[in-house]
Design an enzyme around this catalytic site. Structure first.
Site, PDB file in Angstrom:
ATOM      1  N   HIS A 232      -5.896  -3.873  -1.512  1.00 59.13           N
ATOM      2  CA  HIS A 232      -5.702  -2.809  -2.503  1.00 59.13           C
ATOM      3  C   HIS A 232      -5.744  -3.340  -3.932  1.00 59.13           C
ATOM      4  CE1 HIS A 232      -4.788   0.659   0.083  1.00 59.13           C
ATOM      5  NE2 HIS A 232      -4.272  -0.235   0.915  1.00 59.13           N
TER       6      HIS A 232
ATOM      7  N   SER B 104       0.790  -1.229   0.000  1.00 56.48           N
ATOM      8  CA  SER B 104       0.000   0.000   0.000  1.00 56.48           C
ATOM      9  C   SER B 104       0.822   1.279   0.000  1.00 56.48           C
ATOM     10  CB  SER B 104      -0.946   0.011   1.205  1.00 56.48           C
ATOM     11  OG  SER B 104      -0.223  -0.049   2.423  1.00 56.48           O
TER      12      SER B 104
ATOM     13  N   LYS C   6     -12.539  -0.421   0.759  1.00 54.07           N
ATOM     14  CA  LYS C   6     -11.773   0.302  -0.259  1.00 54.07           C
ATOM     15  C   LYS C   6     -12.563   0.294  -1.573  1.00 54.07           C
ATOM     16  CE  LYS C   6      -7.230  -0.158   1.905  1.00 54.07           C
ATOM     17  NZ  LYS C   6      -7.715  -0.481   3.253  1.00 54.07           N
TER      18      LYS C   6
END
Length: 399
Positions: free
Chosen positions: A216, A188, A247
Site C-alpha cells: 500500500h 491497510s 494496487k
C-alpha cells in the site's frame, strides 16, 4: 455425507448475516476507474468508486492498456508452466531488473500474488533455530507465511518500538541464529505508516534483518514513489521488500520479493509458491513495465492524490466524522458497530458513492469502519460529493 455438513455451514452463514458481518460482493460492469457501473438491487448505475486500491488511477490508463494489447500479440496469453521448467520469458527478467532498480534492491523475484510472495519467504529463510518478530497488525499473508515456517514467533504491539526491542531481546537471549523483523509499510485497515527508521536502528542493534510488505505504498509514497523505505530514508537498510502489482502499479495481479541477491537466489531454489505456481502472465509483466515508465513522470499524479487525500480528511473531520489520523490515501471512517457500518455503506451506494464497511474478522470486534481510499483519478468535485453523501447517509441513519 455432505448433508450434515451443509446444515452446519448454513447455520454459520446465518449467524454471520444476523451479526451484520456478511460481506456482499457487487458486480462491476465497467473497467476499474474513478467511476464504475455497479449492480445494486438488480439495477446497474454509475457510482463514484472510493473503495479500490487504484491509487494513481492507472488501472485503465490508455498507455497501460496499449502495452497489454501489444504484449498479447508478442508474448502470448500465458506460460502454462512454472519458471524453472519452461515458464520464463525475457519480459519477466526485464520486469525483475526494473523493479530491483526502482526499489534499490539487488534482485527481485516475481510471484503470482503478494500473498504468495509472503507465503514463500519465511519457510525458505528461517528454521527452528531462528526467530521472526512480527507487528501485531501485519497483513494476513504475513501471518500465514510465518505459520508455514518452523521459526520461533514473537509479536510486538503495532508500531511499538519498546515492545519490539523487548521481543528482540527475548529472541537473542533464546539463542536465535537469525532474527527477522517483519512489518507492513502501511497498515491497510488503518492507513498508519510503520516507523522504519526506528525499526532499522533496532535491527542494527540486535543484528536482525528487516522485511517490509509495501503493497500500500510503492508507486505513490515517498518523493519518487518508491515506498515507505524511501519516505524514511532507509532504502539501503531494508533487506527484503515484498509488494504487489495489483494496487498502485496498474491494479492487475502479481507480486514480488525485492531483496539482497543471496536471498532472492535461495527463493528461486526453495520457495514453494514460486516453484509450484504458474508464471505471472506475460501481459501483466509487460503492462507493469509500462507502469514503471509512467512512474518516472508521475509526480503530478502523486500530488493530486495527496491533495485529494488532504481534502477528504479535512472535510470529514470538519463534518464531525472520526477519521484515523494520518495523511495516507487510506482514510478509515470509524463507525464501531458492524451492522451500522454495513447499513451506511448501503445508503452511500444509493447516493452514488461506492464504499465498503469493514467488520470482524477483518478488523477487531467493535472497530467496524468504512475504509475510504482516495485516487489521483478523483476530481475535487468527486471528493466533495463523497463527503456530502456521508453527511446525508448519517442523517438518514439518525432519523
Amino acid at each position: 455425507m455432505f448433508d450434515s455438513v451443509r446444515a452446519d455451514l448454513r447455520t454459520t452463514l446465518d449467524e454471520i448475516r444476523t451479526a451484520g458481518l456478511h460481506k456482499p460482493e457487487r458486480v462491476i460492469g465497467t473497467p476499474q476507474s474513478a467511476t464504475v457501473n455497479v449492480t445494486a438491487g438488480g439495477r446497474p448505475g454509475e457510482v463514484l468508486n472510493f473503495c479500490a486500491n487504484n491509487y494513481l488511477g492507472l488501472a485503465d490508463h490508455p498507455e497501460v492498456i496499449a502495452a497489454a494489447h501489444e504484449a498479447l500479440d508478442r508474448w502470448g496469453y500465458g506460460m502454462a508452466s512454472v519458471r524453472f521448467i519452461c515458464g520464463t520469458q525475457e519480459v519477466h527478467k526485464e520486469l525483475e531488473a526494473r523493479l530491483s532498480a526502482f526499489l534499490g534492491q539487488e534482485d527481485t523475484i516475481l510471484y503470482s500474488s503478494c500473498f504468495d510472495a509472503n507465503g514463500g519467504v519465511f519457510e525458505t529463510l528461517l528454521g527452528p533455530e531462528d526467530a521472526v518478530i512480527s507487528d501485531a497488525l501485519n497483513h494476513a499473508s504475513i501471518i500465514d507465511g510465518i505459520r508455514l515456517s518452523k521459526a520461533r514467533r514473537f509479536r510486538y504491539a503495532n508500531r511499538d518500538m519498546a515492545d519490539l526491542e523487548q521481543q528482540l531481546k527475548e529472541a537473542a537471549e533464546g539463542g536465535a541464529r537469525r532474527k527477522l523483523i517483519v512489518t507492513d509499510g502501511v497498515f491497510s485497515m488503518d492507513g498508519y505508516v510503520a516507523p522504519l527508521s526506528e525499526i532499522c536502528d533496532l535491527a542494527d542493534r540486535y543484528d536482525a534483518m528487516v522485511m517490509v510488505d509495501d503493497s500500500h505504498a510503492v508507486g505513490f509514497v515517498g518523493p519518487g514513489g518508491r515506498g515507505t523505505s524511501e519516505l524514511h530514508g532507509v532504502m539501503d537498510r531494508v533487506d527484503i521488500i515484498t509488494g504487489t502489482l495489483g494496487k498502485a502499479l496498474g491494479g492487475a495481479s502479481g507480486g514480488y520479493v525485492a531483496a539482497r541477491a543471496e536471498i532472492v537466489a535461495l527463493l528461486r531454489q526453495r520457495s514453494r509458491p514460486y516453484l509450484f505456481s504458474n508464471t505471472l502472465a506475460p501481459v501483466i509483466a509487460a503492462a507493469s513495465l509500462k507502469v514503471l515508465d509512467l512512474l518516472e513522470s508521475a509526480g503530478d499524479l502523486r500530488e493530486r492524490l495527496a491533495a485529494n487525500t488532504e481534502l477528504f480528511r479535512r472535510r470529514m473531520t470538519e463534518e464531525g466524522f472520526e477519521i484515523l489520523p494520518g495523511d495516507h490515501a487510506i482514510a478509515p471512517v470509524m463507525i464501531g458497530d458492524a451492522a451500522v457500518a454495513g447499513r451506511m455503506a448501503e445508503l452511500l451506494l444509493e447516493r452514488g458513492v461506492y464504499v465498503i464497511g469493514f467488520s470482524y474478522p477483518v478488523v477487531p470486534q467493535g472497530q467496524a469502519r468504512i475504509r475510504v481510499q482516495l485516487s489521483a483519478a478523483h476530481s475535487t468535485e468527486d471528493v466533495h460529493r463523497a463527503v456530502d453523501a456521508f453527511v446525508a447517509a448519517r442523517a438518514e441513519l439518525a432519523a
